[in-house]
Design an enzyme around this catalytic site. Structure first.
Site, PDB file in Angstrom:
ATOM      1  CG  HIS A  57      -1.983  -1.115   1.089  1.00  0.00           C
ATOM      2  ND1 HIS A  57      -1.705  -2.355   1.619  1.00  0.00           N
ATOM      3  CD2 HIS A  57      -3.208  -1.204   0.539  1.00  0.00           C
ATOM      4  CE1 HIS A  57      -2.729  -3.170   1.400  1.00  0.00           C
ATOM      5  NE2 HIS A  57      -3.664  -2.484   0.735  1.00  0.00           N
ATOM      6  CG  ASN A  80       5.679  14.377  -7.579  1.00  0.00           C
ATOM      7  OD1 ASN A  80       4.548  14.820  -7.402  1.00  0.00           O
ATOM      8  ND2 ASN A  80       5.973  13.538  -8.554  1.00  0.00           N
ATOM      9  CB  SER A 109       3.371   1.621   8.840  1.00  0.00           C
ATOM     10  OG  SER A 109       3.908   0.349   8.554  1.00  0.00           O
ATOM     11  CB  ALA A 126       4.848   4.248  12.475  1.00  0.00           C
TER      12      ALA A 126
END
Length: 151
Positions: A57, A80, A109, A126
């Site tokens: 994912h 970006n 994550s 995370a």
């Protein structure tokens, strides 16, 4: 309705690369021993170094370079387009910015990585949001990510 199939197209990859489908990879370069988990998108002009693992994912947009021996956790998002003109660039790549990730970088994550440069030997916690270049080794956490301690 127009359906556009995803998959793997125009990818330069070492024979040892492993990609778990479904994934969407196009126009990128994957070095020796790279692993890509399911439900990952890697766009064109992305380069990923040897032995790097990208978990499920995650989204790696154009203009990202990732070094060797890195770990990209589940659901990591690379950005970006910083909306420099007040909104989305609308596909105008001249408004996009690049990201460079060094070697031996681990990104936890659900982290978000804005267009930055991250040096070697860094851990991103995370859920962190990296908004500025990281030039010192260490562990970084939070929004915006700040150095927690040395490695």
């Amino acid at each position: 309705m127009k359906i556009i199939e995803s998959g793997i197209k125009d990818v330069q990859a070492h024979e040892s690369v492993k990609v778990v489908m479904p994934s969407n990879l196009y126009g990128c370069e994957l070095a020796e021993g790279v692993f890509v988990g399911p439900f990952v998108e890697i766009q064109k002009n992305v380069k990923i170094g040897a032995r790097t693992k990208v978990q499920s994912h995650s989204f790696i947009c154009e203009l990202v370079t990732i070094g060797e021996d890195c770990f990209i956790g589940h659901g990591v998002m690379f950005i970006n387009d910083v909306f420099s003109s007040g909104g989305p660039a609308g596909g105008d790549a001249t408004k996009w910015e690049s990201t460079t990730i060094g070697n031996k970088v681990s990104i936890g994550s659900n982290a978000t990585i804005m267009p930055v440069s991250i040096c070697d030997n860094v851990v991103i916690g995370a859920g962190s949001v990296v908004t500025k270049d990281i030039t010192e080794q260490g562990i970084y956490v939070g929004n915006p990510a700040k150095k927690l301690r040395d490695l």
